[in-house]
Design an enzyme around this catalytic site. Structure first.
Site, PDB file in Angstrom:
ATOM      1  N   ASN A  86      42.582  39.879  37.550  1.00 55.49           N
ATOM      2  CA  ASN A  86      43.991  40.029  37.152  1.00 55.49           C
ATOM      3  C   ASN A  86      44.765  38.875  37.785  1.00 55.49           C
ATOM      4  O   ASN A  86      44.987  38.866  38.995  1.00 55.49           O
ATOM      5  CB  ASN A  86      44.492  41.396  37.669  1.00 55.49           C
ATOM      6  N   LYS A 102      47.806  38.117  37.438  1.00 52.57           N
ATOM      7  CA  LYS A 102      49.219  38.434  37.718  1.00 52.57           C
ATOM      8  C   LYS A 102      50.105  37.290  37.219  1.00 52.57           C
ATOM      9  O   LYS A 102      49.808  36.681  36.193  1.00 52.57           O
ATOM     10  CB  LYS A 102      49.407  38.736  39.212  1.00 52.57           C
ATOM     11  N   HIS A 149      49.698  49.333  36.426  1.00 57.37           N
ATOM     12  CA  HIS A 149      49.419  48.676  37.703  1.00 57.37           C
ATOM     13  C   HIS A 149      50.517  49.043  38.702  1.00 57.37           C
ATOM     14  O   HIS A 149      51.667  49.269  38.319  1.00 57.37           O
ATOM     15  CB  HIS A 149      49.355  47.154  37.497  1.00 57.37           C
ATOM     16  N   GLU A 202      52.245  47.337  40.647  1.00 55.54           N
ATOM     17  CA  GLU A 202      53.423  46.453  40.709  1.00 55.54           C
ATOM     18  C   GLU A 202      54.493  46.853  39.677  1.00 55.54           C
ATOM     19  O   GLU A 202      55.630  47.100  40.079  1.00 55.54           O
ATOM     20  CB  GLU A 202      52.976  44.983  40.626  1.00 55.54           C
ATOM     21  N   GLU A 260      43.073  51.874  42.689  1.00 56.88           N
ATOM     22  CA  GLU A 260      43.594  50.800  43.529  1.00 56.88           C
ATOM     23  C   GLU A 260      44.559  51.380  44.568  1.00 56.88           C
ATOM     24  O   GLU A 260      45.758  51.548  44.273  1.00 56.88           O
ATOM     25  CB  GLU A 260      44.355  49.782  42.677  1.00 56.88           C
ATOM     26  N   GLY A 267      46.417  43.190  47.893  1.00 56.05           N
ATOM     27  CA  GLY A 267      47.006  41.961  48.410  1.00 56.05           C
ATOM     28  C   GLY A 267      47.199  41.955  49.918  1.00 56.05           C
ATOM     29  O   GLY A 267      47.924  41.114  50.455  1.00 56.05           O
ATOM     30  N   SER A 303      41.956  44.019  47.454  1.00 50.11           N
ATOM     31  CA  SER A 303      41.331  43.075  48.388  1.00 50.11           C
ATOM     32  C   SER A 303      39.817  42.942  48.191  1.00 50.11           C
ATOM     33  O   SER A 303      39.066  42.826  49.155  1.00 50.11           O
ATOM     34  CB  SER A 303      41.670  43.438  49.837  1.00 50.11           C
TER      35      SER A 303
END
Ligand code: PGA
Length: 243
Positions: free
Chosen positions: A9, A11, A96, A98, A165, A171, A204
């Site tokens: 991904n 992003k 996701h 985010e 996730e 991240g 990660s």
């Protein structure tokens, strides 16, 4: 037989020019890859057309990073299924953490996106996962179960990917322990009640932990952010080895 899905991904990274350079390095590194896994890249919308040209003749499949439920209309900033199909896109990431966090994406919207993706022959990658605070309060399983049940409602679990996730692992460099990720992935499959459901782990993932994660019985692939931006590290991840 569940075929693992290794997805990168990107992003909000990579111009068209950078995507071409990336693929020039990446393609030779995965040329010997075995057919026992899917390799997927989710570029930003602006680079999808460029990537679609670059992957012709390779085994790489494309994903979008989102999808709208209507084919067209007054939905500024959204991208529709038929627009994605034009570029040979096969998967669509939905839910996701985010967009859930920054744009208040709801389980209901995520579900509409997943249903629409399937209706157009695309495979939704439905992301779920708990925050640090939710895990500390002992709410992780309840939160994940709600996201899974609402996100997948009315979908066919045979043509969906769930990406577990944990938000605290995204991240941050803090990977979830492989056995705990495996436990949650197994629970998700049990809750959905479909033995063939593909469940990925994300958060990660890097060259140093991919082999351990992929050797787990209930983890059917990974969704990779940061480490997918470097062609060498994503190639190492794609070439994972299990024994
Ligand atoms: P990360 O991101 O690999 O950079 O932790 C994962 C994701 O957001 O899908």
């Amino acid at each position: 037989m569940r075929k693992p899905v290794i997805a990168g991904n990107w992003k909000m990274h990579m111009t068209c020019m950078a995507s071409k350079d990336y693929m020039a390095s990446f393609l030779p590194l995965i040329s010997d890859i075995t057919n026992d896994r899917h390799i997927v890249i989710a570029p930003p919308f602006t680079a999808i057309s460029t990537l679609a040209d670059c992957v012709v003749g390779s085994s790489i499949e494309l994903s979008s990073q989102n999808i709208h439920w209507e084919n067209e209309g007054a939905f500024t900033a959204e991208v529709s299924p038929i627009m994605l199909l034009e570029h040979n896109v096969k998967y669509a990431i939905v839910g996701h953490s985010e967009p859930r966090k920054y744009f208040s994406e709801s389980d209901e919207q995520i579900n509409k996106r997943a249903i629409s993706a399937q209706a157009h022959g695309l495979i939704p990658i439905v992301c779920v996962g708990e925050s640090d605070e939710q895990r500390e309060r002992g709410e992780a399983e309840r939160v994940i179960r709600r996201q899974v049940e609402q996100g997948l409602e009315g979908t066919d679990p045979n043509v969906v990917v769930v990406a577990y996730e944990p938000i605290w692992a995204i991240g941050t460099g803090k990977t979830c322990a492989a056995d705990e990720a495996n436990r949650i992935c197994g629970l998700i499959r049990k809750w959905v009640g479909c033995d063939d459901l593909i469940v990925q782990y994300g958060g990660s993932v890097k060259p140093g932990n991919i082999d351990e994660l992929m050797s787990m019985s209930d983890i059917d692939g990974v969704l990779v952010g940061g480490a997918s931006l470097d062609p060498k590290s994503f190639a190492r991840i794609a070439n994972y080895q299990t024994n």
